[in-house]
Design an enzyme around this catalytic site. Structure first.
Site, PDB file in Angstrom:
ATOM      1  N   SER A 144      40.389  11.445  34.975  1.00 53.52           N
ATOM      2  CA  SER A 144      39.486  12.323  34.235  1.00 53.52           C
ATOM      3  C   SER A 144      39.373  13.655  34.957  1.00 53.52           C
ATOM      4  CB  SER A 144      38.094  11.697  34.132  1.00 53.52           C
ATOM      5  OG  SER A 144      37.387  11.838  35.359  1.00 53.52           O
ATOM      6  N   ASP A 145      38.890  14.669  34.268  1.00 52.38           N
ATOM      7  CA  ASP A 145      38.522  15.894  34.959  1.00 52.38           C
ATOM      8  C   ASP A 145      37.171  15.670  35.639  1.00 52.38           C
ATOM      9  OD1 ASP A 145      38.547  18.515  35.883  1.00 52.38           O
ATOM     10  OD2 ASP A 145      39.327  19.304  33.999  1.00 52.38           O
ATOM     11  N   TRP A 146      36.736  16.632  36.419  1.00 53.04           N
ATOM     12  CA  TRP A 146      35.552  16.528  37.279  1.00 53.04           C
ATOM     13  C   TRP A 146      34.307  16.100  36.486  1.00 53.04           C
ATOM     14  CZ3 TRP A 146      34.932  17.544  42.582  1.00 53.04           C
ATOM     15  CH2 TRP A 146      33.619  17.737  43.037  1.00 53.04           C
ATOM     16  N   ARG A 147      33.821  14.890  36.741  1.00 52.60           N
ATOM     17  CA  ARG A 147      32.610  14.335  36.127  1.00 52.60           C
ATOM     18  C   ARG A 147      32.656  14.323  34.603  1.00 52.60           C
ATOM     19  NH1 ARG A 147      28.098  17.098  40.189  1.00 52.60           N
ATOM     20  NH2 ARG A 147      28.777  15.977  42.063  1.00 52.60           N
ATOM     21  N   ALA A 148      33.854  14.312  34.036  1.00 56.00           N
ATOM     22  CA  ALA A 148      33.975  14.339  32.574  1.00 56.00           C
ATOM     23  C   ALA A 148      33.494  13.050  31.923  1.00 56.00           C
ATOM     24  CB  ALA A 148      35.434  14.608  32.182  1.00 56.00           C
TER      25      ALA A 148
END
Length: 763
Positions: free
Chosen positions: A284-288
């Site tokens: 995932s992207d950052w905290r997505a």
């Protein structure tokens, strides 16, 4: 002793290699090894492998907390930890002190260099030289691995049509074919020929998918794209990256039609894995993942994690959901452990392919860390690629190149002596002390008798005109003015969307005051996105688009300004006349009322010309090139054939230089309306003054396929228009050919390339 060593030492059925303090003794085939390992893992350890956290190495308390997570098997990867000392410490805890002993992966955003910072990706795409980009990516991998890193969150291969979006700086611009070729080059550069080589990085193609289509150019925003546009424009670079062997993919922040990409099973699983056979893992992207609550498709963190994992996300970056909430989800029967196992298997395969089970400390070589980064060869390559990336937009009256013995030069502008901005966004471990500024480059290039005067004139952003008078004074006392304007590095990149893509007002005012003096002015642009500079373009005789060129930017710009390097870069993205003209890209469709300067009721703005300020593919040279004698060997071709084309290219000027030949096609009558032209081939060709070469092109007909009305990828029979030129608007040669036969579906998982060969005359 870790469980992995004890268990596999006692196992007689499957010979598994051992690691840790002892040497490797045995190794089983990958699938057998991983299956046996998963059987011995607890659920908590499995979820740990799917969890990534950002390192806190500068905070002793946080550092100890994270090392304790490693001991407990609750983390499988870290980002933002670098340096052999720290990497080794974390890895020792993972393989010696955790129960199961699985090594960690360490990631970093190595986007355009590690210590040796190269031009930003939008700049190096302007080189139209995939071999040079591959080489820069290879050097980036060599340096990053010297610091212990084994995974990069690159390449960023989002197609971007809206320059208001700050992350346009990280990609290859507006064209799907150029973007696809550059994606392949970067993957091959980072991953090398064998991931087990300790100088290679696991690449990560991002952001899957259509992140560059965010509405209004606002970062993180929704992307409303049709299925056909998704498949024709935004997906191709990812397919090319997969065919190049990319080991991981990052899901995007955006939603498409209300479905966030971190929960989009149709694209992450049905397309990516089942149709395209991608066998790497998805992060995932950052905290997505916890942000799925903000999207409004989950009521709790647990629900968000379940949806993400079921959809095809294998690793949770910094969200903490997989490692925490999913344990109870499995225990409560809301999530099948089989789904967890599939994700774990993909992550462990990546670690296996990297050779971490053979030697967890393969990236922990202190000698390499001292000797490899910023060596002479790497610095030379950075300068070379920076030179190739510069685009000469305008050169009225052949003002450039300048003589090195010119008496007085005024260098003006807030970016002229800025050592920070050339590094650009995502500059990894790059440092200002290693940057050659534009002012330094100019001073180092001119003759001893040349006086170089400098005044910033103003701040990059602000409203103070207190520096104007000094700038005006040195301009009046000069023979030529080099005006360096644009953006600071923190005006482009993530979360740096701009509602206006003009120069900051204070810089525009400074430029106008300097121009009014009447001296010869050269505008050097330093920026991360196309800037709408219509008024300046009309009044300044020479303009260089230099982007953010990295640590050797100052030397490269000086090389071009004073003629030691003949510019040959071409725009990878169109430059609009104003923000209101956005989106402005070359492969638009004609519409029922095509844009016309003469016809009022046509698709245009009545207060602007219908063309961009500078089109895709545009870029001038200090020499000139003639295209002639176009020949098409087989003007009737079948779907399985390749069109064979040849023409002559001659350097008709007095200087050695390069020309990027560009091949475009148009299908004027098809079952679905086609763009006015599409790039299908390009090559940068270097010629001595007066030299003429034959260009031979093989264009696979299947490269001309498109998605028809039924969303089948097909080649349709009919006449195709062929255009070859120096830019998307500067077409020098035209002809047509005919595809014969019936409409035929083609394999949509295959990729094709236009092969261009330069036949030099024997001397």
């Amino acid at each position: 002793m870790s469980i992995i060593k004890i268990f596999f030492f006692l196992s007689l059925s499957v010979p598994i290699m051992l690691y840790g303090k002892e040497k490797s003794l045995f190794r089983a085939p990958m699938d057998e090894f991983i299956d046996s390992l998963i059987k011995e893992m607890t659920l908590e350890e499995k979820l740990g492998q799917l969890t990534q956290y950002s390192g806190k190495i500068t905070d002793k308390e946080k550092l100890e907390e994270q090392l304790e997570l490693v001991r407990k098997g609750k983390v499988g990867s870290f980002l933002n930890i670098w340096g052999v000392e720290f990497i080794k410490k974390f890895q020792e805890v993972a393989v010696e002190e955790s129960r199961i002993g699985i090594p960690l992966i360490f990631g970093l955003d190595v986007i355009h260099g590690c210590k040796t910072i190269f031009p930003v990706p939008i700049a190096w795409a302007c080189s139209f030289d995939p071999d040079a980009v591959k080489e820069a990516s290879r050097i980036s991998a060599i340096e990053a691995t010297a610091f212990g890193i084994n995974w990069t969150f690159a390449p960023m291969i989002d197609i971007a049509l809206d320059p208001r979006w700050g992350r346009i700086v990280e990609g290859a611009g507006e064209d799907p074919y150029l973007g696809s070729v550059m994606a392949k080059a970067q993957v091959e550069g980072y991953q090398g020929e064998d991931l087990k080589d300790s100088t290679t990085l696991l690449a990560c193609a991002k952001h899957f998918v259509a992140y560059g289509a965010c509405e209004g150019g606002r970062d993180y925003n929704s992307a409303e794209v049709s299925i056909r546009t998704l498949y024709e424009v935004y997906l191709p670079p990812f397919l090319y990256a997969i065919k190049a062997g990319v080991g991981s993919i990052m899901s995007a922040f955006n939603d498409i039609s209300g479905i966030p990409m971190s929960a989009n099973k149709e694209l992450l699983t049905n397309l990516l894995r089942e149709k395209w056979n991608f066998d790497g893992f998805v992060v995932s992207d950052w905290r997505a993942i916890p942000e799925l609550l903000n999207h409004g498709i989950a009521e709790s963190r647990m629900e968000a994690g379940i949806k993400a994992l079921y959809s095809g996300v294998d690793m949770d970056m910094e969200g903490g959901v997989f490692g925490n909430e999913l344990f109870e989800a499995v225990r409560e029967g809301k999530l099948s452990e089989d789904v967890v196992d599939k994700a774990v298997r993909r992550v462990l395969k990546a670690k296996y392919k990297l050779g971490l089970f053979d030697d967890p400390f393969k990236y922990c070589n202190l000698e390499r860390e001292k000797l490899v980064p910023l060596n002479k060869e790497h610095i030379e390559k950075a300068r070379e690629l920076a030179c190739k990336s510069i685009v000469l937009l305008k050169n009225e009256g052949n003002l450039l190149p300048l003589r090195k013995d010119i008496k007085r030069i005024a260098v003006i502008g807030p970016l002229a002596n800025d050592a920070s901005s050339p590094l650009g966004p995502w500059s990894a471990l790059g440092e200002e002390k290693d940057v050659v500024t534009i002012l330094e480059g100019i001073k180092g290039k001119v003759s001893k008798g040349t006086e170089v005067f400098y005044a910033p004139g103003c701040e990059i952003i602000g409203d103070s005109e207190s520096g104007f008078e000094e700038a005006i004074s040195i301009a009046k006392n000069s023979d030529v003015v080099i005006l360096v304007l644009g953006e600071s590095r923190d005006m482009s990149g993530e979360a740096r969307s701009r509602s206006e893509i003009t120069l900051p007002e204070i810089q525009r005012k400074l430029a106008e005051r300097i121009i009014e003096i009447g001296k010869r002015v050269i505008l050097v642009l330093s920026n991360g996105r196309p800037l709408a500079i219509s008024s300046l373009s009309e009044r300044v005789p020479a303009i260089l688009e230099t982007w953010f060129l990295g640590i050797q930017g100052g030397n490269a710009i000086a090389d071009v300004l004073f003629g030691d390097y003949n510019p040959g870069g071409k725009l990878a993205v169109s430059i609009p006349r104003s923000t209101g003209q956005v989106p402005c890209f070359y492969y638009h469709k004609n519409t029922g009322r095509p844009a016309s300067s003469e016809i009022v009721h046509s698709s245009r703005y009545f207060d602007l010309p219908i063309t961009p300020l500078y089109p895709f593919g545009h870029g001038l040279s200090y020499t000139s090139f003639k295209y002639s004698k176009l020949k098409i060997k087989n003007k009737k071709v079948g779907i399985d054939d390749s069109l064979q084309i040849s023409f002559l290219l001659k350097n008709t000027g007095k200087l050695f230089g390069s020309e990027v030949i560009q091949l475009y096609v148009r299908d004027p009558v098809a079952s679905v309306a086609q763009p006015v032209k599409k790039l299908k081939g390009f090559k940068r060709v270097y010629l001595e003054a007066g030299e003429e070469v034959e260009i031979k092109i093989k264009l696979p007909v299947k490269l001309l396929s498109f998605y028809n009305i039924d969303m089948k990828k097909v080649v349709e029979p009919g006449v195709i228009e062929l255009m070859i030129g120096s830019s998307s608007e500067d077409i020098r040669l035209r002809d047509s050919f005919t595809i014969i036969g019936n409409v035929r579906e083609v394999d949509e998982t295959s990729v094709y390339y236009c092969d261009i060969e330069v036949k030099k005359n024997k001397r």
